[in-house]
Design an enzyme around this catalytic site. Sequence first.
Site, PDB file in Angstrom:
ATOM      1  N   TYR A   1       1.910  76.839  19.425  1.00 33.25           N
ATOM      2  CA  TYR A   1       1.193  75.730  18.790  1.00 33.25           C
ATOM      3  C   TYR A   1       0.929  74.661  19.831  1.00 33.25           C
ATOM      4  O   TYR A   1       1.830  74.272  20.568  1.00 33.25           O
ATOM      5  CB  TYR A   1       2.024  75.122  17.651  1.00 33.25           C
ATOM      6  CG  TYR A   1       1.473  75.477  16.299  1.00 33.25           C
ATOM      7  CD1 TYR A   1       0.177  75.121  15.952  1.00 33.25           C
ATOM      8  CD2 TYR A   1       2.236  76.180  15.366  1.00 33.25           C
ATOM      9  CE1 TYR A   1      -0.340  75.464  14.720  1.00 33.25           C
ATOM     10  CE2 TYR A   1       1.722  76.530  14.131  1.00 33.25           C
ATOM     11  CZ  TYR A   1       0.413  76.166  13.816  1.00 33.25           C
ATOM     12  OH  TYR A   1      -0.110  76.499  12.607  1.00 33.25           O
TER      13      TYR A   1
ATOM     14  N   GLU B   1      -1.228  71.676  19.025  1.00 37.02           N
ATOM     15  CA  GLU B   1      -2.074  70.658  18.370  1.00 37.02           C
ATOM     16  C   GLU B   1      -2.179  69.425  19.250  1.00 37.02           C
ATOM     17  O   GLU B   1      -1.184  68.982  19.832  1.00 37.02           O
ATOM     18  CB  GLU B   1      -1.498  70.285  17.005  1.00 37.02           C
ATOM     19  CG  GLU B   1      -1.852  71.313  15.950  1.00 37.02           C
ATOM     20  CD  GLU B   1      -1.289  70.995  14.592  1.00 37.02           C
ATOM     21  OE1 GLU B   1      -0.819  69.861  14.375  1.00 37.02           O
ATOM     22  OE2 GLU B   1      -1.308  71.893  13.741  1.00 37.02           O
TER      23      GLU B   1
ATOM     24  N   ASP C   1     -27.994  72.835  19.138  1.00 41.93           N
ATOM     25  CA  ASP C   1     -27.076  73.949  18.894  1.00 41.93           C
ATOM     26  C   ASP C   1     -27.621  75.133  19.688  1.00 41.93           C
ATOM     27  O   ASP C   1     -28.578  75.788  19.262  1.00 41.93           O
ATOM     28  CB  ASP C   1     -27.036  74.240  17.394  1.00 41.93           C
ATOM     29  CG  ASP C   1     -26.194  75.467  17.057  1.00 41.93           C
ATOM     30  OD1 ASP C   1     -25.821  76.213  17.995  1.00 41.93           O
ATOM     31  OD2 ASP C   1     -25.919  75.680  15.874  1.00 41.93           O
TER      32      ASP C   1
ATOM     33  N   THR D   1     -21.752  78.560  20.452  1.00 49.05           N
ATOM     34  CA  THR D   1     -20.709  79.572  20.381  1.00 49.05           C
ATOM     35  C   THR D   1     -20.459  80.036  21.812  1.00 49.05           C
ATOM     36  O   THR D   1     -21.240  79.726  22.727  1.00 49.05           O
ATOM     37  CB  THR D   1     -21.134  80.800  19.548  1.00 49.05           C
ATOM     38  OG1 THR D   1     -22.349  81.312  20.094  1.00 49.05           O
ATOM     39  CG2 THR D   1     -21.330  80.441  18.093  1.00 49.05           C
TER      40      THR D   1
ATOM     41  N   LYS E   1     -22.013  84.907  22.396  1.00 48.01           N
ATOM     42  CA  LYS E   1     -23.321  85.592  22.288  1.00 48.01           C
ATOM     43  C   LYS E   1     -23.833  85.871  23.706  1.00 48.01           C
ATOM     44  O   LYS E   1     -23.221  86.674  24.397  1.00 48.01           O
ATOM     45  CB  LYS E   1     -24.263  84.730  21.451  1.00 48.01           C
ATOM     46  CG  LYS E   1     -23.742  84.563  20.009  1.00 48.01           C
ATOM     47  CD  LYS E   1     -24.697  83.803  19.123  1.00 48.01           C
ATOM     48  CE  LYS E   1     -24.212  83.795  17.692  1.00 48.01           C
ATOM     49  NZ  LYS E   1     -23.659  82.494  17.268  1.00 48.01           N
TER      50      LYS E   1
ATOM     51  N   ARG F   1     -14.978  85.221  20.843  1.00 46.12           N
ATOM     52  CA  ARG F   1     -15.536  84.606  19.637  1.00 46.12           C
ATOM     53  C   ARG F   1     -15.008  83.167  19.534  1.00 46.12           C
ATOM     54  O   ARG F   1     -13.792  82.958  19.470  1.00 46.12           O
ATOM     55  CB  ARG F   1     -15.024  85.431  18.457  1.00 46.12           C
ATOM     56  CG  ARG F   1     -15.742  85.333  17.167  1.00 46.12           C
ATOM     57  CD  ARG F   1     -15.558  86.614  16.395  1.00 46.12           C
ATOM     58  NE  ARG F   1     -16.466  87.592  16.945  1.00 46.12           N
ATOM     59  CZ  ARG F   1     -17.776  87.627  16.675  1.00 46.12           C
ATOM     60  NH1 ARG F   1     -18.297  86.768  15.846  1.00 46.12           N
ATOM     61  NH2 ARG F   1     -18.532  88.540  17.228  1.00 46.12           N
TER      62      ARG F   1
END
Length: 421
Positions: free
Chosen positions: A49, A51, A200, A226, A229, A235
């Site tokens: 973790y 955060e 975007d 993203t 692609k 991903r």
Amino acid sequence: MLNRHDPEVADLMSRERDRQETTLELIASENHVSPAVMHAMGSWLTNKYAEGYPGARYYGGCEFHDRIEDVARDRAKKLFGARFANVQPHSGAQANTAACMALLQPGDTFCSLVLKDGGHLSHGMKINFSGTFYKPVHYPLHYDASHPEHERIDYDAARRVCLEHKPKLLMCGYSAYPRVIDFARFRAIADECGALLMADIAHIAGLVATGVHPSPFPHAHVVTTTTHKTLRGPRGGLILTNDEELAKKIDKALFPGVQGGPLMHIIAAKAVAFGEALRPDFKAYCEQVVRNAKVLAVSLVEKRYRITSGGTDNHLMLVDLRGKSDALTGADAEKWLEAAGIITNKNGIPDDPRPPRVTSGLRLGTPALTTRGFKEAEMKEVANLIDRVLSAGVQDEAALASATTAVRADVRALCKRFPLG
Ligand code: DSN
């Protein structure tokens, strides 16, 4: 190891690997990552973790995670020529959610291209957060076959829509648009109506990073993308800006606004992919992606398919199947091609009279086949294979069955010449 530990999952994974190895992947938003990217993703970094952000975490033990996230951020900044990067978004939609949260108040108006014209669900679709919490208004494409810009963005109309509705945010960047985006023109519209500009670039990120498509910087205030692609990473999502105040708002919006713990194994894989994209061979790859798309489009036109807007400038194209036969739908074409080992997705074309589950179009992209090593000659073969299936399909069932068997064998043979790494 997995074979012994969990044969059920191992078997399904191995069958999926075989599917990828023996089929032609033409979905414009997919790609094949390198073994190094895959290694980083499937690593012990998933155990942690972290955060917060480097140097300001809510958990101990983050020494190496801080350094990994710094490497990812630095490489992203270098790749896109931006001053600030947030590498934590789990996906492009999450990146867009955080960007909207940073730039808009609930109820604010923003302006975008609607999904059915090539936009994205996070650009204002009614049932998405973006259409629920904000007020989207949309600019159109040119819909006039006699107009030289037919099916391309109508910048004058975008200006009119913005001047009428005074949005706080103007969005550009699309998931099914085959042409160059004029970011400078969008910025002029945004300035005139007092909006911020968000680009975007999820689809074209690799092309932008290598200069194969013009950069949204310095025009856009915020850029989302993203990473999986054309950028060929894991991903995930990424947000970039040159504005320090906006960068602070974006960081806060992303965590704790939208997400909790970052996926540190994915962030490491993003760092590896950004490192790959900074190398000269990645530019050569992106140039080949575009050359391959052009050859595929021209080859399909020679076989009587219509390509919307008359062609492509980037990695994708939309095929209007009605050019071949009025009865041919995107849904049938997708299904028939898949049976022959050619993987595509049905897609609405501009002003499509058919609903989204049927459509009159197919979206085809060349990033994945180019990663396999396909060049212009192979793209002509791919156009032939597609046409053999679809021509038989519009004829009758017997013709389709025999074409499917024959093309499936030819697809396997073609794939064998270009094994995945
Ligand atoms: N689903 C992606 C695509 O296929 O373009 C967009 O998020």
